[in-house]
Design an enzyme around this catalytic site. Structure first.
Site, PDB file in Angstrom:
ATOM      1  N   LYS A   5       4.763   9.042   8.652  1.00 60.00           N
ATOM      2  CA  LYS A   5       4.354   8.458   9.940  1.00 60.00           C
ATOM      3  C   LYS A   5       5.267   8.851  11.109  1.00 60.00           C
ATOM      4  CE  LYS A   5       1.449   4.886   8.051  1.00 60.00           C
ATOM      5  NZ  LYS A   5       0.138   4.562   8.517  1.00 60.00           N
ATOM      6  N   ASP A   7       9.402   2.758  -0.445  1.00 63.97           N
ATOM      7  CA  ASP A   7       8.372   3.473   0.313  1.00 63.97           C
ATOM      8  C   ASP A   7       8.587   3.112   1.781  1.00 63.97           C
ATOM      9  OD1 ASP A   7       6.228   4.488   1.605  1.00 63.97           O
ATOM     10  OD2 ASP A   7       4.691   3.501   0.382  1.00 63.97           O
ATOM     11  N   TYR A  18       0.858  -1.194   0.000  1.00 64.75           N
ATOM     12  CA  TYR A  18       0.000   0.000   0.000  1.00 64.75           C
ATOM     13  C   TYR A  18       0.890   1.238   0.000  1.00 64.75           C
ATOM     14  CZ  TYR A  18      -3.348   3.473   1.798  1.00 64.75           C
ATOM     15  OH  TYR A  18      -4.142   4.579   1.976  1.00 64.75           O
TER      16      TYR A  18
END
Ligand SMILES: Cc1ncc(COP(=O)(O)O)c(C=O)c1O
Length: 444
Positions: free
Chosen positions: A272, A245, A150
């Site tokens: 994050k 990523d 994702y």
């Protein structure tokens, strides 16, 4: 133990239920992000401190979700509270470039072994920018991604993220034009031969391959090092870029997965955990690649990019809180969880696999260690959901969903781990004997 665990969950969460009914009038499914919803209704939280969060019904939970892997600093860390207060006094947005963004850029370049960075606010923006930069740099269109990975909620990579049917191309959402996805190719994680076959056909049109170097949206599935090296070699041979990523992994190991594997991707995205709970993301990488960005060149913008609040908190987080010592501590607690789950599986004689990487880990009701999405989806999710509701009802938020993972923060203690494992033993016992009927649920 023949209790109906959903009834127990409901009996403990009356106010969440009312709030869900009220909020569903205004927010689809009563939530602000699809990933926060679970049947029959999610819990609504009020506050957090350290390793704990509290819901509207006054229930206290030990939190291993930590904002989907954001808060390794723990909730409401005093140093961060103080920095936010000080930052607000000097204004939260200044319009032109903020002085301290240089200091943060240097910290990130040193720590993650990259030459240049550009800031944004969310992981979605960072991966979106990364693929645009890769396309501009290589002057090619196609992007390869992996099934089960994702990269945020922009259109271009929302394919085969968590398909419930195993087909080669499954868009993850309605509303995405076929043309948009026509430049996105999908490969199987940890399958070098399959990747090579794809590259042999399309390699000269590929701008980049993007991956979560430790896949953390299908549980937790690290890359085999040989697989990664093979991907890097093919990228070099065919002239496309490698994008890590690291929106999740960047905060799970001191210098991210690239540091852990000792590899230097062309582009890296971060988000994050790096800003201690404030929104900040990064696209970073090689000087010549980032060099395509700029006025009159590749578009990169954002009103809130490198806002003073996020920048100041990120500096404090990376410099003073998430130190190598902090990672050592979180890893040791996470190891205890792993060991504890393995002991439970042995004692109860149940097919239960545990994977772990740094402060995070996952359990699968599966007889085999998953290497990719096709293995992962064979797990017994009825058992997982029984385990999950039991854990929540007993005050542990073990992980956000069946495709997420636990994260331990610096605020967690050995006692938190013992409590987690004590409840998990009963949860897994229940899951072994009595599985939920998932047909009753809308979203699964
Ligand atoms: C690996 C990865 N990349 C990108 C994103 C998107 O980040 P955000 O939700 O901040 O847009 C996520 C979110 O979970 C993620 O796990």
């Amino acid at each position: 133990m023949s209790l109906d665990i959903i009834e127990v969950y409901k009996s403990l969460t009356n106010k969440s239920k009312s709030l869900f009914e009220e909020s569903s009038k205004y927010l689809p499914f009563g939530v602000s992000s699809n990933y926060r919803y679970f049947d029959p209704y999610p819990i609504y939280l009020v506050k957090g401190k350290g390793s704990r969060v509290w819901d509207v019904d006054g229930n206290e939970y030990i939190d291993y979700i930590l904002g989907f892997g954001v808060l390794e600093v723990g909730h409401s860390h005093p140093r961060i509270v103080e920095e936010v207060r000080r930052a607000v006094e000097d204004s939260t947005i200044l319009g032109f470039e903020y002085e301290k963004s240089v200091e943060l850029a240097k910290i990130i370049c040193n720590r993650y072994n990259v030459d240049m960075v550009r800031f944004s606010s969310t992981g979605t923006e960072a991966t979106m920018h990364a693929i645009r930069i890769a396309r501009a740099y290589t002057k090619r269109k196609k992007i390869i991604k992996f099934e089960g990975h994702y990269h945020g909620s922009h259109d271009q990579l929302l394919i085969n993220v968590n398909p419930m049917r195993l087909e080669s191309r499954v868009p993850t959402s309605p509303g995405i034009p076929e043309e948009t996805l026509s430049n996105t190719l999908v490969a199987d994680w940890n399958d070098y031969e399959g990747f090579e076959r794809l590259v042999r056909v399309h390699g000269n049109d590929v701008a980049a391959v993007i991956m979560e170097p430790v896949a953390m949206n299908m549980g937790l599935i690290p890359a085999d090092l040989d697989f990664l090296k093979g991907v890097f070699d093919l990228a070099r041979d065919y002239g496309f870029l490698v994008i890590f990523d690291e929106v999740k992994t960047g905060g799970k190991f001191y210098s991210g997965a690239s540091g852990y594997y000792g590899l230097k991707p062309d582009l890296v995205t971060l988000g994050k955990a790096i800003a201690g709970g404030l929104p900040l993301s990064v696209v970073a990488g090689r000087r010549d690649v980032l060099g395509v960005v700029g006025p009159g060149r590749v578009a990169h913008g954002g009103t809130f990019n490198a806002n003073p609040l996020s920048v100041r908190v990120a500096i404090v987080t990376l410099r003073d809180i998430l130190t190598e010592g902090a990672f050592y501590y979180m890893n040791s607690l996470s190891e205890e969880l792993q060991k504890g789950y393995e002991d439970i599986a042995d004692d109860l004689d149940i097919d239960l696999i545990v994977t772990k990487w740094g402060p995070s880990g996952m359990i699968y009701f599966n007889s085999k260690v998953p290497k990719n999405y096709k293995d992962f989806i064979k797990s017994d999710f009825k058992s997982w959901f029984t385990y999950f509701y039991y854990m929540v009802a007993k005050g542990i938020l073990p992980m956000a969903s069946f495709n997420e993972q636990w994260t331990v923060s610096i605020a967690h203690t050995k006692e938190d781990i013992s409590k987690h494992l004590e409840v998990a033993r009963d949860a897994i016992k229940l899951a072994k004997n009595k599985k939920l009927n998932l047909d009753l649920f809308e979203a699964f």
